[in-house]
Structure formats: C-alpha cells, structure tokens
Design an enzyme around this catalytic site. Structure first.
Site, PDB file in Angstrom:
ATOM      1  N   HIS A  76       0.822  -1.220   0.000  1.00 25.30           N
ATOM      2  CA  HIS A  76       0.000   0.000   0.000  1.00 25.30           C
ATOM      3  C   HIS A  76       0.855   1.269   0.000  1.00 25.30           C
ATOM      4  CE1 HIS A  76       0.353  -0.158   4.540  1.00 25.30           C
ATOM      5  NE2 HIS A  76       0.411   1.153   4.370  1.00 25.30           N
TER       6      HIS A  76
ATOM      7  N   ASP B 189       0.128  -7.640   1.433  1.00 22.96           N
ATOM      8  CA  ASP B 189       0.492  -6.230   1.525  1.00 22.96           C
ATOM      9  C   ASP B 189       2.008  -6.045   1.518  1.00 22.96           C
ATOM     10  OD1 ASP B 189       0.144  -3.492   1.634  1.00 22.96           O
ATOM     11  OD2 ASP B 189       0.011  -3.423   3.808  1.00 22.96           O
TER      12      ASP B 189
ATOM     13  N   SER C 140       4.559   2.650   7.829  1.00 19.34           N
ATOM     14  CA  SER C 140       4.232   1.460   7.039  1.00 19.34           C
ATOM     15  C   SER C 140       5.424   0.998   6.207  1.00 19.34           C
ATOM     16  CB  SER C 140       3.060   1.749   6.108  1.00 19.34           C
ATOM     17  OG  SER C 140       1.876   1.932   6.828  1.00 19.34           O
TER      18      SER C 140
END
Length: 455
Positions: free
Chosen positions: A96, A126, A199
């Site tokens: 992402h 992911d 992230s």
C-alpha cells in the site's frame, strides 16, 4: 517520576541496536498522477482529529502527503518506510506504500535519493519488492518471527508523518492474529507506536534482527492507539523470494470452508475443549475433495502442528509449496483419522496472473525461462538495438546463473540475440554440461553471467 537503579537496569537499552540498524532503513516517497479533483490521503474525519500542526502539515500546499486546495489538480504524494535486504539494492516495504505510484524514490541514511523499480507486489500480504541501482549497501539481519514470544521487547524504525528515522519501542502483545481483511497472514500484534509513514518499516527484536514489517494500526482517530500489526518476517521473506525469483507469488490451497469450534460444537463432536478447524464445506475439484475430506471433519493437526483456532490453518496451508503432500490429522465421527493431501495453488493467485495483459512468451526449455521481444519504446529507453526481456524464470540453469525477471538478454554464448527466435535457436543448440557466457542488462547496467546447461 524517578526510576530506581534496579528498574533502570532491567529496562532494555536500544541505543546500540539503533546505531547498528538505522543505515539499512530507508524512507520511501511516491508520486501519483493527480485525481480529477484535489484530495488528501487522509479523510476529513481523520484530519479533524489531528492537532493543528499535523493538520496544516497534511493539508498545506507543500504537503508531501498530497494536500491542496479543493479543485486544484495536483500530483498525490505519500511517504512510507522500508529496509534493505540485500547489498545489491533489494528493498522490502508494504504494497500500500507504492500501490498506484508513477514514481518511487528511496532515500538512504546518507541522504542519497535513488529511483526505485517495483520488482513485484503481493496485495494479499500487503508486500512489495523494490530494486534500486546501488551496490555494497548496508543490510538488516533477519530473525525468525516463529520464535517470537508474547511479552518480548521489540522496536521499530520508520518515518511517521515524514519524520525520518524515528525509533519507537514496546512489547509483543500477541502473535498469530487473524484480521478480517487477510486470512493468510498471522500478524504480530504490538503496542509499539506506529503512525502513518511507519508502514513498510522494520520491527526488530533485542538481537537487532528484523522479525516483522509494520503494516497496519487499529485506530478510531487516524493515529496510534496502542494496537499495531506487523507482517511476520518468515511470511515476508517467502513472498520476497518468490517475487525475486519468479516475479509472482503462489500460495497453497486446500479447498475447504472452515469455521471456529466453540464450546457447544466441541461438546457435540466429543472434544474435551474447543480446538481445530471445522470443515463446513468441501469445494468441488479441490485438493481436499481428492484427499477425501468431508463436511463435519475437524482438522486437529496440519503437518504435525496443532490447530488451536481455525484461523491457524490458512497460513499453514498458504506457506506449503504447490504439489507438496501434507499430512492432516482429522477428527471424524469421534475417531482420529490421518489423511494425505496434495496441496494445490490458491485460485485467486493463479487468476491474478492470468488476468495480466497477455503477451507471447515462448519458453526456452533447456534454460527454464520465458522471454518476450523488446518494444521499440523499450529499446529507445535502454539505448540498445538488440535483446529480449526475461518474463519469468523457473527452476533451472537460468535461475542458478542469477538471471531474474525483467533482465534483458543481449548475448548468449557470444551470439547476438535480436528476437525470441534468435534466443530459442541459440538456447536449443547450447553444448550440454558446459558453461557459456550470457550478457545481461539489469537496471541500465550490462554484466556477464555464466550459465551451464544440464548434461
């Protein structure tokens, strides 16, 4: 509050670990074509609950997170983190972080900024693999997430809100968490402070080894609330190896619909406590059907590993190699039965590959790889007149030689390769069991590799 000398001595000291590992952590910034109307990466509810400073940071005209005035078309920018896993420039991060990006820039600890190529992505876990054109880079040490224990100290390095190389610490809150959005990743839950921008960054243990990739937070405000989730590094490296070596990810598939065994179900099936995965349905033409699994079976063990919760089963199956035989221990009509099942490929993974734009890709059997002709645009971009692009690499001499997807093969056994036909002809006539040179262009640089066909 004054901390006693004894308590202070028992607290971990992260300073040395941070110094050792910071250089292998990277900041990742992306640029995406503007949407129809200017918008922020964060919704209005999240922005409203941020402090004024952060709200101005995200909404301002120079915001790296894609802020701007309504109605003005601007490129979308976002930031994330990642880490270097090989000294020749492979980087791991979240899917992402780079999804939909037109440009990906990796900033190193020495402030170099390098354009990155997205080698491949796996939305289901992911994860994304990037490649930067650099050598002799610092790399992280890999740990084993399977050895993590609840209550163990861990720490993260990342770029929350764009603040590079921020260190946060906490403990492992739980392991093997199953989230509604993903059944094939047994997440590590921590109370390490993770915020937007973290992230893709690494989660370390007290040995300075990466044990996870920070991926998600549970929040009602858009910020940290003490519940963070990381992808286990064992899962991540399996995905990394597949993307690097073959350009896509395949997962094992059993072909059953399962449900949790609660107290009442356990009693009705004669179990002394709730455990296992109850088979509610066996899908037609599946490995489970071929192995003889039936609705009402309770899978107690998979390859000798106990199934405590039904959510334990999918990650175990997913990590199993395609066509490998797995042993199940099943409770059926009060008796324990052992079944052998030949694991198939998860249909969604196969369909995702088959849905990609088709292009001819004849396989040169002796070498174990498929190639496609270069387009005129690709030749112009690379500044070359000849060569074929490697599409997929399977087990065989090409993989052993170090050839990877998207490499451009320009010469094979000192013969110029202009097209697929040239490549097939040369590959078919290579001497058996003899090492021959192959000229490969990778990331704009040409290098010779040695390939040896089987005798």
């Amino acid at each position: 509050m004054v901390i006693s000398a004894r308590a202070q001595a028992e607290l971990p000291d992260f300073t040395g670990l941070v110094k050792e590992n910071t250089s292998a952590v990277v900041n990742i910034s992306t640029t995406q074509a503007p949407p129809a109307q200017g918008s922020s990466r964060f919704d209005q509810d999240q922005l409203d609950q941020m402090p004024d400073f952060f709200r101005r940071f995200f909404e301002g005209p120079n915001s790296p997170f894609g802020g701007g005035q309504p109605g003005r078309q601007q490129p979308l920018h976002s930031m994330g983190s990642g880490f270097i896993v090989s000294d020749d420039g492979y980087v791991l991060t979240n899917n992402h972080v780079v999804e939909g990006a037109d440009e990906v820039i990796v900033r190193l600890s020495d402030r170099r900024e390098l354009a990155a190529r997205v080698v491949g992505t796996d939305p289901r876990s992911d994860l994304a693999v990037l490649k930067i054109n650099a050598q002799d880079l610092p790399v992280v040490k890999m740990g084993k997430s399977s050895e993590l224990e609840q209550g163990e100290w861990v720490f993260a390095i990342g770029s929350p809100f764009g603040f590079d190389y921020t260190v946060t610490a906490g403990i492992v809150s739980a392991i093997g968490r199953s989230l509604p959005s993903e059944n094939y990743v047994p997440f590590i839950q921590t109370d390490v402070a993770i915020n937007p921008g973290n992230s893709g960054g690494p989660l370390f243990n007290l040995e300075g080894e990466v044990v996870g990739i920070n991926s998600q937070i549970y929040t009602r405000s858009g910020g940290f609330m003490g519940v963070s989730f990381a992808i286990p590094i064992d899962v991540a490296m399996n995905v990394f190896d597949q993307i690097r070596d073959q350009g896509f990810v395949s997962r094992g598939w059993l072909g059953v619909l399962i449900q949790e065994v609660n107290r009442d179900l356990a009693e009705s099936f004669g179990l002394n406590r709730p455990r296992g995965a109850l088979v509610a349905e066996v899908l037609p033409d599946s490995p489970a059907e071929a192995a003889g699994l039936q609705p009402g079976d309770i899978i107690l063990e998979y390859e000798g590993q106990s199934i405590n919760l039904s959510s334990d089963l999918p990650p175990m199956v997913g990590r199993t190699k395609i066509n490998e035989t797995a042993e199940l221990l099943v409770l059926r009509n009060g008796d324990e039965v052992e079944l052998d099942v030949k694991i198939g490929e998860l249909p969604e993974d196969r369909m995702a590959r088959e849905d990609q734009p088709a292009e001819p890709s004849p396989t040169a059997g002796p070498l174990g790889l498929s190639v496609v002709n270069l387009t005129d645009e690709q030749r112009e971009q690379l500044g070359i007149e000849n060569g074929v692009r490697v599409r997929n690499v399977g087990p065989g001499p090409a993989l052993d030689a170090g050839i990877r997807p998207n490499d451009v093969i320009r010469k094979l056994n000192n013969e110029t390769v202009n097209s697929i036909d040239d490549f097939q002809r040369i590959a078919s006539n290579l001497p058996k069991g003899k090492a021959v040179p192959v000229l490969v262009m990778r990331d704009g640089q040409s290098t010779f590799l040695v390939i040896k066909t089987e005798e």
